[in-house]
Design an enzyme around this catalytic site. Structure first.
Site, mmCIF file in Angstrom:
data_model
loop_
_atom_site.group_PDB
_atom_site.id
_atom_site.type_symbol
_atom_site.label_atom_id
_atom_site.label_comp_id
_atom_site.label_asym_id
_atom_site.label_seq_id
_atom_site.Cartn_x
_atom_site.Cartn_y
_atom_site.Cartn_z
ATOM 1 N N ASP A 80 0.869 -1.178 0.000
ATOM 2 C CA ASP A 80 0.000 0.000 0.000
ATOM 3 C C ASP A 80 0.910 1.234 0.000
ATOM 4 O O ASP A 80 2.133 1.140 0.119
ATOM 5 C CB ASP A 80 -0.975 -0.008 1.185
ATOM 6 C CG ASP A 80 -2.164 0.936 0.934
ATOM 7 O OD1 ASP A 80 -2.134 1.709 -0.045
ATOM 8 O OD2 ASP A 80 -3.123 0.921 1.730
HETATM 9 C C1 BGC Z 1 -4.998 3.437 0.386
HETATM 10 C C2 BGC Z 1 -5.264 2.395 -0.680
HETATM 11 C C3 BGC Z 1 -5.181 3.030 -2.053
HETATM 12 C C4 BGC Z 1 -3.819 3.691 -2.207
HETATM 13 C C5 BGC Z 1 -3.580 4.295 -3.574
HETATM 14 C C6 BGC Z 1 -3.750 4.265 0.112
HETATM 15 O O1 BGC Z 1 -3.637 5.352 0.954
HETATM 16 O O2 BGC Z 1 -4.890 2.802 1.650
HETATM 17 O O3 BGC Z 1 -6.512 1.794 -0.467
HETATM 18 O O4 BGC Z 1 -5.395 2.069 -3.032
HETATM 19 O O5 BGC Z 1 -3.705 4.707 -1.225
HETATM 20 O O6 BGC Z 1 -4.292 5.458 -3.757
#
Ligand code: BGC
Length: 744
Positions: free
Chosen positions: A262
């Protein structure tokens, strides 16, 4: 490209190029309008890294992706195309209800179609991979990200996980699907205290039984990517958890796709206190089989060095790169890097009439009728004088926090929806008050400048005028429809809250309007279950509308005026009060269950200041026309292992309404070597019952559905007594019992 040629390509790539494939950067590095959500890190990386980057985050649009693709390919020595990955969570331009609303449809087949449509739109805009579905099981409404999940039940979430992945990936071969990246692996929904980015600590049996099944269902459905979660799980950050990623995901579940971190979660291994520095973080994440580093400098600056030092093997690096090249090849990007994307194609694909039509149907199915005193709903359109009051009455902000590619301008408001039903002149509209007048909270959302907040909070004078208008049109009306709810940014990522009530100014407006002696119908916009105990008594009807998406206003009007008979059922419990959180229907039995303990009075498992039960239970929702359940019969009183039990129940629709009913089947294992939940959803069927019709609904129960996980993570089946429950929700059920025996 032939596998042989792909192999040759890999062999010919420099270490730097290989590392590049394992890096994901956001659009700002490529001068694209970038949506950066999540912790922002100042990345210490070189231009070379940017040029060799293998994938790009949250840049969409045919024109810009084509431009960047051309530029990037020109810069890369082997002209390898980039992958565009994005958060297309519940719609791209045609936005559906938030996933908690999709969960409330209890209709995975419908959502499969919706996500197939979504993929068509996003693919036409140049997107290859969506970071969806999020299938974290959620128990705590304080956590803003409950918005993104289908709900609190592992079985129901697993059905949606499968359907959503199928929907996204269905048309991949035709170039109009999206690769599905499921998230957040694992158990992100168990964040302690509902606080964003917080740790999760779960027994192995709880984790295996209640949290892992939806991810497993998504993997089994063929999801090609998995995203790690930002949290620690049982003390180990998920992004470097070998047991989770290697032993479970790769070995036991045989997942051969790409694992991506993530946002900055490899870097955050240092912050967690799990890695000493970026080099250590790189080693630990890579050793745990994380292929792509999203938005952190770790892999970019350390992977090559670790390979040169012999601390990571070149073979392992090649394996990770191979997975990425293979996906690019499977998508046909080497032959056609623009993936049949063009501005003209894109125009044709977005927000078409048929897509809007499906969005309207989905939004209507997602609405949950929580209360309908004296069958006040549906309204008869022609005869009514209606006052539509509240900050959401004519607001386009019905999309919710994670519709990052949606455009509010495309939204049908509640006013527009109602206007298509009522006689001109019979509808009066007033906002009545702002969404919130809480400066401190708006500030704490971390999004708005002081100037913006000043514009969001009306002056005392304007507020008074809004208020007066609302009261005066309500006084003249027969019925008041109040459109109230949370601000868009109160839920979603980093939207954790301790108070789950309507903003105070909106509650005051409701209190006052409820004194006028009019019928009050509340349409509630929210990204989570709210505490409705101070709201319920002041209304005649409540429609839980979530953030209903682009066609929200039409769908709400369809239900209010009875064109659609509401069929939504909650997929997450609505608490009586915040202090009950986390709350879920499938909790374990205690030694002192309320109402069934040998103790009386004080010393039982309960609260002394609130009920134990939620205000609205899991599975709950009303429709127009009542259905009675009777004749719950089992084919046998005893079954042996490997035998199937047949179950039937009769539904009687004595009303004049044709309607859908979601028949829910639960079970309870009375005695087990690991104590089992009071109820577990084992199956459900959404059936259509015509007015004045009786319908017998049948289920089959197989022994493997009665298994449970022990604390070694082993799935076991124990003989003994079981209860089965059937009903319209998890509370109002009929019960029957049977035994599972070793031999007859
Ligand atoms: C979130 C994810 C998301 C990623 C990309 C993160 O902060 O937890 O769910 O896919 O950002 O935007």
């Amino acid at each position: 490209m032939e596998t042989k040629n792909l192999k040759e390509l890999l062999d010919d790539m420099s270490i730097e190029e290989k590392v590049g494939q394992l890096i994901q950067l956001s659009g700002d590095f490529f001068e694209a309008n970038n949506i950066s959500i999540g912790p922002k890190q100042k990345l210490g990386i070189t231009q070379k890294t940017v040029d060799l980057t293998g994938s790009i985050l949250n840049v969409t649009g045919a024109e810009i992706t084509t431009k960047i693709q051309k530029e990037q390919m020109a810069k890369q020595p082997h002209h390898i195309p980039v992958l565009f990955m994005s958060d297309v969570i519940y719609g791209y331009k045609t936005i559906y209800p938030i996933p908690l609303g999709l969960g409330a449809t209890w209709n995975p087949n419908l959502i499969e179609k919706a996500f197939q449509n979504t993929a068509h739109e996003a693919a036409a805009s140049g997107n290859h991979v969506t970071f969806a579905p999020m299938v974290d099981v959620v128990h705590d409404a304080r956590w803003g990200r409950v918005l993104e999940s289908p709900g609190e039940d592992p079985f129901l979430n697993a059905q949606f996980a499968k359907a959503m992945v199928n929907g996204f990936q269905k048309d991949l071969a035709k170039g109009s699907g999206q690769v599905s990246c499921i998230k957040h692996f694992a158990a992100y929904g168990a964040a302690e205290s509902g606080r964003e980015y917080n740790s999760a600590d779960l027994s192995i049996s709880n984790l295996s039984q209640n949290y892992l099944p939806p991810y497993k269902a998504a993997v089994d459905a063929g999801a090609k990517m998995v995203m790690t979660s930002l949290n620690t799980l049982n003390g180990i950050p998920a992004t470097a958890d070998k047991q989770l990623l290697l032993d479970l995901l790769r070995k036991s579940w045989e997942f051969s796709g790409i694992i991506i971190s993530d946002y900055a979660s490899i870097f955050e291994l240092i912050k967690h206190g799990f890695a000493t520095d970026q080099e250590d973080a790189t080693q630990k994440a890579f050793d745990a089989s994380v292929d792509i580093d999203m938005k952190s400098p770790c892999y970019a600056n350390n992977l090559a060095k670790l390979v040169a030092d012999g601390r990571l093997s070149l073979a392992k690096l090649d394996e990770a790169v191979w997975r990425i090249l293979t996906l690019k090849n499977d998508l046909g990007l080497f032959e056609n890097p623009f993936n049949r994307v063009s501005v003209a194609q894109e125009k044709k694909a977005l927000l078409t009439e048929s897509k809007r039509k499906l969005a309207r149907q989905v939004a209507a199915e997602a609405l949950v009728l929580l209360k309908n005193k004296d069958n006040i709903l549906p309204l008869k359109a022609k005869e009514q004088k209606i006052a539509l009051v509240g900050p959401y009455s004519d607001s386009k902000y019905l999309l919710g926090m994670w519709a990052v590619h949606g455009n509010v301008e495309d939204t049908i408001t509640i006013k527009q929806g109602i206007e298509s039903y009522v006689t001109k002149g019979n509808l009066k509209v007033a906002t009545g008050t702002d969404i919130t007048r809480d400066y401190k909270m708006l500030k704490s959302m971390g999004y708005f400048s002081d100037e913006q907040i000043d514009q969001m909070i009306s002056s005392e004078d304007t507020e008074n005028k809004q208020h007066e208008k609302a009261i005066s049109i309500a006084k003249e009306a027969d019925t008041v429809i109040m459109a109230l709810g949370e601000h868009t940014l109160e839920s979603g990522e980093a939207g954790s809250k301790t108070s789950l009530r309507l903003p105070k100014n909106q509650q005051r407006l409701l209190d006052e309007i409820s004194q006028l002696g009019k019928k009050v119908i509340l349409v509630l916009i929210s990204g989570r279950p709210l505490v409705l105990k101070d709201v319920e008594a002041k209304t005649d009807a409540i429609i839980q509308a979530w953030f209903p998406g682009t066609e929200g206003g039409n769908a709400i009007a369809d239900v209010i005026f009875g064109k659609v008979n509401p069929s939504g059922r909650l997929s997450m419990s609505f608490p009586y009060t915040e202090g009950q959180e986390p709350i879920h229907y499938n909790h374990l039995v205690t030694g002192r269950p309320q109402g069934a303990s040998q103790h009386v009075g004080r010393f039982v498992s309960r609260y002394i200041d609130a009920p134990t039960e939620p205000l609205y239970p899991f599975g709950f929702g009303l429709s127009y026309g009542k259905i009675e359940y009777s004749d719950f019969v089992l084919s046998q009183k005893e079954i042996t292992k490997n035998e199937t039990l047949k179950v039937a129940v009769t539904l009687k629709n004595n009303s004049s309404w044709d309607r859908w009913e979601t028949v829910q089947l639960y079970f309870h294992d009375e005695v087990a070597s690991v104590v089992q939940p009071v109820k577990r959803l084992i199956d459900f069927k959404k059936v259509f019952v015509k007015a004045q019709q009786n319908l017998t609904v049948e289920f089959e129960v197989r022994d493997d559905e009665l298994k449970f996980f022990d604390n070694q993570g082993k799935l076991i089946l124990e003989a003994g007594a079981f209860d089965l429950f059937v009903g319209p929700n998890s509370r109002d059920v009929l019960k029957a019992s049977f035994s599972l025996i070793d031999k007859k």
